[in-house]
Design an enzyme around this catalytic site. Sequence first.
Site, mmCIF file in Angstrom:
data_model
loop_
_atom_site.group_PDB
_atom_site.id
_atom_site.type_symbol
_atom_site.label_atom_id
_atom_site.label_comp_id
_atom_site.label_asym_id
_atom_site.label_seq_id
_atom_site.Cartn_x
_atom_site.Cartn_y
_atom_site.Cartn_z
ATOM 1 N N GLU A 1 -12.439 -0.703 -0.465
ATOM 2 C CA GLU A 1 -12.479 0.627 0.156
ATOM 3 C C GLU A 1 -13.682 1.384 -0.371
ATOM 4 O O GLU A 1 -13.963 1.357 -1.578
ATOM 5 C CB GLU A 1 -11.249 1.478 -0.186
ATOM 6 C CG GLU A 1 -10.021 1.140 0.591
ATOM 7 C CD GLU A 1 -8.843 2.042 0.219
ATOM 8 O OE1 GLU A 1 -9.048 3.222 -0.134
ATOM 9 O OE2 GLU A 1 -7.707 1.548 0.290
ATOM 10 N N HIS B 1 0.871 -1.177 0.000
ATOM 11 C CA HIS B 1 0.000 0.000 0.000
ATOM 12 C C HIS B 1 0.919 1.241 0.000
ATOM 13 O O HIS B 1 0.923 2.036 0.935
ATOM 14 C CB HIS B 1 -0.929 -0.036 1.216
ATOM 15 C CG HIS B 1 -2.155 0.818 1.098
ATOM 16 N ND1 HIS B 1 -3.436 0.343 1.259
ATOM 17 C CD2 HIS B 1 -2.309 2.150 0.829
ATOM 18 C CE1 HIS B 1 -4.316 1.318 1.121
ATOM 19 N NE2 HIS B 1 -3.655 2.430 0.857
#
Length: 458
Positions: free
Chosen positions: A366, A119
Amino acid sequence: MIKFSNDFVWGTATSSYQIEGAHNIDGKGPSIWDAFCTIPNRIKNGDNANEAIDHYHNYKEDVALLKSQGFTAYRFSISWSRIMPEGKGKINEEGIQFYNNLIDELLANDITPWVTLYHWDLPLALQMENDGWLNPDIACYFEAYAKVCFKHFGDRVKNWITLNEPWVVSILGYGQGVFAPGRVSNSEPYLVGHHLLLAHAHAVNLYKTEFAHQNGIIGITNNCDWREPLTDKPEDIEAAQRALLFFIGWFADPIYLGDYPKVMKDRLGDRLPKFTVDEKKLIKNSSDFFGLNHYTTMYAAQDDNKGVKSSVYGNGGISEDQDVLLTQDESWPLTEFNWAVVPWGCYKLLDWISKRYNNPDIYITENGFACDDKLENGKVNDTDRLDYYRQYLEACHKAIENGIKLKGYFAWSLFDNFEWASGYSIRFGINYIDYKTMERIPKASANWFKEAIKNKGW
Ligand code: GAL
């Protein structure tokens, strides 16, 4: 009443750099984000995540919070430089220990870990010595790092995400330069994207061969907004389609259809690298599920006025290659991040993905809402966020009813945290963090999730 099936995955998501803190202790090496934050004027208010919300030391409390809020899945990422301080070679046992502890704590609380390998916090050494994602060798380094993760954590972690949002890494990191490593170019994003796809595919291949006995699933998470044609003129419809292909097709077409979208090849020429026959084979079908981060929608129109581009996405490998003008509708409510709230865009995107890629299992990894949350009398009444979640989950539900295989949903984010170039000025969490005391305070949205998950609906 809206009901989700009992096996629908309910989770929240975070990422290592945004929450862990402990940036230089217990053997962790620096990442490109540690370095990027030291450059003046890159991050709002000069913020950094050196301490962040100190999840590194508070993980037990954080897992207890997850549990108390009813979540049964948690998506977090591993900091590559915490377990391999220089990105390759030496392994940092204390880093391994931290993730072992976190995973064990989650499992002890019946929370399934969904682990992202990357990430955005690339080990700084790989950037400085090897040019980061510009170097084709990065695929081997990433594979070796993935191997360390599978080996140490794969007995308990059964849900892997190789990369978070390669589009952002490529465009914001190497095109517009607003994210680490801060490079500006109209060709590097495509090279970087190419290497990201290869790195992903190598890691998946390793998992499917050497670690097949672990019996887990592995995929990639891409981000995409919906692009709605501004008018029903054919050129605007085509512009919206082109914008989607340059956005998510860039990364999903090679995985599901075997190569980059034709429109990208036609428009980019030599700036778009080519896959060899073997690489195409390696990449095709290299995702067990379609990981999707989705937040907003924009109108797309044919851009005839070459030179005048979207003020939202600027240049740097995106607008000038597409001839698409992006706008928002004035009637759409905006989040604190100026992202428009358009739940039907979520539905349309799920539908588009489902149709283009032959109805894959989709996980929204997300989705969330930024607002200027204020603590009032010890509480945060984030009703706008709550509305957002309710409406977007309604769109998800409609998708499921219409046969789209949406299997799970992760709210971004468990906590307010370091929001990249916006520092701590933007709050996405369903739990408020008092940055002075580091206290975690559930917002109204967190309580709503608790009820919704308990009844698998609302
Ligand atoms: C995503 C990213 C997250 C978070 C979120 C909100 O692109 O993966 O780390 O920052 O956006 O901006």
